[in-house]
Design a protein around this motif. Structure first.
Motif, PDB file in Angstrom:
ATOM      1  N   ASP A   1       0.829  -1.194   0.000  1.00 11.18           N
ATOM      2  CA  ASP A   1       0.000   0.000   0.000  1.00 11.18           C
ATOM      3  C   ASP A   1       0.872   1.256   0.000  1.00 11.18           C
ATOM      4  O   ASP A   1       0.623   2.207  -0.742  1.00 11.18           O
ATOM      5  CB  ASP A   1      -0.910  -0.015   1.235  1.00 11.18           C
ATOM      6  CG  ASP A   1      -1.816   1.200   1.301  1.00 11.18           C
ATOM      7  OD1 ASP A   1      -2.945   1.115   0.789  1.00 11.18           O
ATOM      8  OD2 ASP A   1      -1.383   2.234   1.857  1.00 11.18           O
TER       9      ASP A   1
ATOM     10  N   ARG B   1       1.544  11.724  -0.416  1.00 10.01           N
ATOM     11  CA  ARG B   1       0.707  10.794  -1.178  1.00 10.01           C
ATOM     12  C   ARG B   1       0.596  11.237  -2.634  1.00 10.01           C
ATOM     13  O   ARG B   1       0.520  12.432  -2.947  1.00 10.01           O
ATOM     14  CB  ARG B   1      -0.684  10.679  -0.569  1.00 10.01           C
ATOM     15  CG  ARG B   1      -0.717   9.950   0.763  1.00 10.01           C
ATOM     16  CD  ARG B   1      -2.146   9.724   1.222  1.00 10.01           C
ATOM     17  NE  ARG B   1      -2.841   8.771   0.377  1.00 10.01           N
ATOM     18  CZ  ARG B   1      -2.893   7.467   0.589  1.00 10.01           C
ATOM     19  NH1 ARG B   1      -2.273   6.936   1.635  1.00 10.01           N
ATOM     20  NH2 ARG B   1      -3.565   6.676  -0.219  1.00 10.01           N
TER      21      ARG B   1
ATOM     22  N   GLN C   1      -5.324   8.670   2.813  1.00  5.80           N
ATOM     23  CA  GLN C   1      -5.762   9.809   2.001  1.00  5.80           C
ATOM     24  C   GLN C   1      -6.650  10.760   2.804  1.00  5.80           C
ATOM     25  O   GLN C   1      -6.476  11.983   2.760  1.00  5.80           O
ATOM     26  CB  GLN C   1      -6.516   9.311   0.757  1.00  5.80           C
ATOM     27  CG  GLN C   1      -7.019  10.410  -0.165  1.00  5.80           C
ATOM     28  CD  GLN C   1      -5.931  11.037  -1.010  1.00  5.80           C
ATOM     29  OE1 GLN C   1      -4.780  10.641  -0.948  1.00  5.80           O
ATOM     30  NE2 GLN C   1      -6.302  12.030  -1.813  1.00  5.80           N
TER      31      GLN C   1
ATOM     32  N   ASN D   1       1.043   4.100  -3.129  1.00  2.72           N
ATOM     33  CA  ASN D   1       0.294   5.337  -2.917  1.00  2.72           C
ATOM     34  C   ASN D   1       1.126   6.551  -2.548  1.00  2.72           C
ATOM     35  O   ASN D   1       0.566   7.645  -2.388  1.00  2.72           O
ATOM     36  CB  ASN D   1      -0.773   5.113  -1.846  1.00  2.72           C
ATOM     37  CG  ASN D   1      -1.892   4.213  -2.335  1.00  2.72           C
ATOM     38  OD1 ASN D   1      -2.543   4.503  -3.326  1.00  2.72           O
ATOM     39  ND2 ASN D   1      -2.098   3.099  -1.657  1.00  2.72           N
TER      40      ASN D   1
END
Length: 447
Positions: free
Chosen positions: A149, A373, A357, A153
């Motif tokens: 992840d 991000r 996010q 990201n």
């Protein structure tokens, strides 16, 4: 800049003391392995409830330990944000989070002392240039469960910066600190910043030195800013992605070309190196006398129309006359999970949660910090924010500052370069040759 360069100047003796202190402690989880072993192979308690790394981190969260509670260390300016996120985390997972004021500059030494005693943080922040020392001291756990992840990201620069020289990802990136060109929209137009030739042309027409009016300025005595022209031309500090101190590229052809270009800006920046201080530069910009200010992301909260009385624009550093773009240094702040945490799964879950996010949007809204991000400027909450978009674009072409111990020699040796080539018009190649020679001497003396 916010990232403290002096952190790289911790001596080898201090590092040895840090490592010995970590090795002698009990991490509370029953793992007394050596630092290298603990870094590469987290304790059983840290991974017992985690699925294999092949599991999709998007599909499920790591299972926190029953009865977990967490302590998080960060700087005071992040208190409101982290306490807000802590309440949300508790509401979602039933895990209480306590914020304690310990900035990233102090966290490493403090976790070495407090971690073995069982009174340290479970999650804390560090600047990326402290990562390898933290790994050698054996005080952090890898970012294993959420590795995919994180890699998918976050900006590659941020991911690489929180991956240690052992090849293991440890950090959960928070933000990238770098710089670009801010400009006063009452004085300059975007086309005036489209290239360095355009900046020179604008500055020649705008400059009135007697009135302290200048087209462009940056902190001239600082490698943090000046390296952009070297790195963008193919120069480098150390070889093998800044991990090989035996290979120094600061006097190669690209570095020389880059500083020759920097030297050429003197024709529109008619002041001494010592006169281009952050205080002077910022004061001139705030008073509407400096049109273009090369400065960092930490100014976002200050360079607003409400505070300055005029609109501020921003653009990434434009290509140099040879078509190559400068590559500014970047510092990366990240969350790390303590090796000594009694609740490592819960700590990993929180580190992931607070760098999500949704958390990134809330962090910007509450503290003005722009997350590392990917695609943050495309989020509806920030879409249309010109300054954020400019930094997100600049993030695509930055270089994380080197973090190996030998980096101290770079900051020291290069400090003498800029007064020589700027104030005294010294030969760039000869001056850089001397700096590299000095670096090698300093590195040898530190062994």
């Amino acid at each position: 800049m916010k990232l403290n360069k002096s952190l790289t100047m911790i001596s080898a003796l201090s590092l040895m003391a840090v490592s010995l202190a970590a090795c002698s402690g009990n991490n509370g989880g029953g793992n007394n392995a050596s630092p290298s072993a603990s870094a590469a192979s987290p304790s059983a308690s840290a991974t017992s409830s985690a699925p294999s790394e092949s599991a999709s981190p998007e599909a499920t969260d790591i299972e926190p330990e029953a009865g977990a509670k967490l302590v998080v260390w960060a700087a005071q300016e992040q208190k409101d944000f982290l306490e807000t996120m802590g309440k949300e985390f508790e509401a979602k997972y039933g895990i209480k989070v306590e914020f304690q004021k310990v900035g990233s500059a102090d966290a490493l030494n403090k976790i070495v002392k407090d971690g073995p005693a069982g009174v340290g943080a479970d999650v804390f922040m560090l600047a990326h240039d402290q990562l390898n020392r933290a790994v050698q001291a054996g005080v952090i756990l890898p970012n294993d469960f959420y590795a995919e992840d994180t890699q998918a990201n976050f900006a590659k620069t941020a991911v690489d910066a929180v991956t240690a020289t052992d090849g293991i990802l440890y950090g959960y990136p928070r933000n990238i600190e770098t710089y670009l060109l801010f400009y006063n929209k009452n004085l300059a137009k975007p086309e005036d910043l489209a290239s360095w030739d355009a900046i020179k042309a604008f500055s020649k027409a705008y400059n009135v030195p007697a009135e302290k009016k200048f087209g462009i300025m940056w902190k001239l005595d600082d490698s943090y800013f000046n390296y952009a022209f070297m790195g963008g031309n193919g120069g480098y500090v150390f070889g093998n992605n800044n991990t090989d101190p035996g290979d120094i590229g600061l006097n190669n052809e690209g570095s020389v070309e880059g500083l020759k270009f920097m030297q050429s800006m003197k024709e529109v920046m008619p002041f001494k190196v010592a006169d281009a201080t952050p205080d002077v530069k910022t004061d001139l910009f705030q008073k509407g006398k400096l049109a273009i200010d090369m400065d960092g992301i930490w100014q976002l909260g200050s360079f607003t129309k409400e505070k300055l009385g005029f609109d501020v624009g921003a653009v990434p550093l434009p290509p140099m006359p040879n078509g190559k773009s400068p590559k500014p240094f970047a510092g990366v702040q990240a969350y790390f999970v303590s090796q000594f945490s009694q609740y490592p799964n819960a700590a990993k879950l929180f580190a992931h949660f607070v760098s999500s996010q949704d958390a990134a949007i809330k962090m910007y809204q509450m503290s003005g910090v722009v997350s590392a991000r990917n695609g943050l400027d495309q989020d509806p909450a920030l879409a249309g924010n010109e300054l954020v978009a400019a930094f997100v674009e600049q993030f695509k072409n930055v270089e994380a500052m080197p973090s190996i111990a030998e980096t101290a020699s770079f900051w020291t040796a290069m400090g003498a370069v800029y007064p020589q080539i700027w104030d005294n018009n010294a030969d760039v190649k000869a001056t850089l040759d001397k700096a590299v020679s000095d670096m090698k001497t300093l590195i040898q003396q530190s062994k």
